[in-house]
Motif scaffolding. Structure first.
Motif, mmCIF file in Angstrom:
data_model
loop_
_atom_site.group_PDB
_atom_site.id
_atom_site.type_symbol
_atom_site.label_atom_id
_atom_site.label_comp_id
_atom_site.label_asym_id
_atom_site.label_seq_id
_atom_site.Cartn_x
_atom_site.Cartn_y
_atom_site.Cartn_z
ATOM 1 N N LYS A 147 0.833 -1.200 0.000
ATOM 2 C CA LYS A 147 0.000 0.000 0.000
ATOM 3 C C LYS A 147 0.868 1.251 0.000
ATOM 4 O O LYS A 147 1.940 1.277 0.617
ATOM 5 C CB LYS A 147 -0.922 0.009 1.223
ATOM 6 C CG LYS A 147 -1.944 -1.121 1.218
ATOM 7 C CD LYS A 147 -2.862 -1.052 2.432
ATOM 8 C CE LYS A 147 -3.902 -2.158 2.383
ATOM 9 N NZ LYS A 147 -4.816 -2.113 3.563
ATOM 10 N N VAL A 191 -1.544 -0.683 -4.137
ATOM 11 C CA VAL A 191 -2.836 -0.312 -3.557
ATOM 12 C C VAL A 191 -2.774 1.096 -2.991
ATOM 13 O O VAL A 191 -1.872 1.429 -2.210
ATOM 14 C CB VAL A 191 -3.237 -1.306 -2.435
ATOM 15 C CG1 VAL A 191 -4.590 -0.925 -1.827
ATOM 16 C CG2 VAL A 191 -3.267 -2.744 -2.980
ATOM 17 N N SER A 203 -3.786 3.997 -0.550
ATOM 18 C CA SER A 203 -4.279 4.188 0.816
ATOM 19 C C SER A 203 -4.476 5.685 1.025
ATOM 20 O O SER A 203 -3.523 6.458 0.910
ATOM 21 C CB SER A 203 -3.259 3.630 1.818
ATOM 22 O OG SER A 203 -3.732 3.710 3.144
#
Length: 396
Positions: free
Chosen positions: A117, A138, A140
């Motif tokens: 992330k 990913v 965040s």
């Protein structure tokens, strides 16, 4: 006022993606001979004369072969940071990149693995999200808090996100694009503290660091020496001196292991040598253009006042400028988040003005538009008056 900054240069017949009608059509999906462009973040001011002179000297060599930086190149960067920010850099920390957006991609590729992330702070420069997602990582989101037009960081949420074992990198925008915050030493220290505590590498995009309005002061994250091993600072003179097309950025990495991982990625993709003209431009910018920069900041401050005056006189209840502490990007709240697609269409297709629409920057940007005000005041006034006219028609 600097008369040269008032000069209107016709860029429509150049390769400018901001002004060439065919290229504007490619990038914005719309073009018109009467279009005014305030979107992409390059200036409409002529470059400082010392940079132009340096480029002419390179052109006069008549051979443009493979070239690399000499010690004078590195000395110019080190001197600039010492002189303007009282921040000490070492030559070996400075790595070349062909831009900060590419560099962020290289950093992610070198430091992250599948499922990792990366923390960003929306509403924020949209290529951050694109870089994360395009590389298979990913996003965040540590969303900024809009406190009555003044943006703050949500440190409690940041701590929670950073404590996630999957969180590997935080990308900080400092000064922040698009909201214009110049983060205080206290705010930066807290970010650095949280990232260090949880083993999250802080990547600080400081491309707008030189465009700051008094009494605000930019603080490079590398001023905090105790955190240097956990920091990558992304720097470039491209926004400051209007030389983005030369594709010269300096990625400053004190940590040897992180630096090697970054350099391994750039070597793997074949990014080895910089542009011969770019080398000369960076040296001239950092050694001969201090006065030009100070004059330009004064001109930009006057443009900020122009924006405030036009909005307050014409749209007192429907538009408000978020006061920029830095950057040459105005973040204007049109207070109609539910109507953002219609507003964007009207500004582009009815007002004939190209902006970066706020929704592109992520959560919290829906009611906003970003306007690049690094242009002659006359052009800024014309663009704002066009926008005002169409917004009035939407509301009345």
């Amino acid at each position: 006022m600097n008369n040269k900054l008032d000069s209107i240069l016709d860029r429509s017949k150049t390769n400018s993606i901001k002004w060439n009608p065919g290229l504007v059509q490619k990038w914005c999906g719309y073009s018109d001979d009467n279009l005014l462009s305030f979107w992409v973040a390059d200036m409409d001011f002529p470059c400082p004369e010392p940079i132009t002179a340096a480029l002419h000297r390179v052109a006069d060599q008549r051979i443009y072969g493979y070239s690399d930086m000499t010690s004078s190149y590195y000395d110019s960067i080190i001197s600039w940071y010492e002189r303007r920010f009282k921040c000490h850099l070492e030559k070996e920390w400075i790595c070349y990149s062909n831009g900060i957006v590419p560099a962020i991609n290289y950093i992610l590729q070198g430091l992250c693995s599948k499922g990792d992330k990366v923390i960003i702070q929306p509403p924020v420069y949209y290529p951050f999200r694109q870089a994360i997602e395009n590389n298979g990582f990913v996003v965040s989101e540590n969303c900024l808090i809009n406190d009555g037009g003044h943006y703050l960081m949500d440190f409690d949420n940041l701590e929670m996100l950073a404590s996630d074992p999957a969180a590997k990198i935080m990308i900080l925008c400092s000064p922040h694009n698009p909201v214009g915050r110049v983060w205080t030493r206290k705010e930066l220290y807290r970010v650095l503290e949280i990232c260090k505590k949880h083993g999250v590498i802080l990547v600080s995009d400081e491309i707008h660091c030189d465009i700051v309005y008094k009494p605000h002061i930019h603080t490079p994250v590398l001023q905090f020496g105790e955190f240097a091993d956990n920091v990558i600072l992304c720097s470039s003179p491209s926004k400051t001196f209007n030389i983005a097309g030369l594709q010269m950025s300096n990625i400053i990495i004190p940590n040897r292991e992180l630096r090697e991982r970054f350099n391994n990625v750039t070597a793997r993709i074949g990014l080895l040598l910089p542009n011969i003209f770019g080398i000369a431009a960076v040296e001239a910018a950092y050694t001969e253009c201090d006065r030009w920069l100070e004059n330009t900041i004064l001109y930009l401050q006057n443009n900020v006042e122009t924006i405030k005056n036009i909005l307050s006189a014409n749209l007192p209840g429907n538009a408000k400028l978020t006061n920029p502490e830095g950057t040459f990007l105005a973040w204007i709240d049109f207070k109609d988040a539910d109507n953002y697609l219609t507003r964007a269409d009207v500004i582009l297709n009815k007002a004939n003005v190209a902006l970066d629409n706020g929704y592109m920057f992520g959560k919290g940007g829906e009611s906003f538009e970003r306007i690049n005000f690094a242009c002659p005041n006359q052009i800024l006034r014309e663009g704002l008056n066009r926008i005002v006219s169409q917004i009035k028609m939407m509301h009345y």
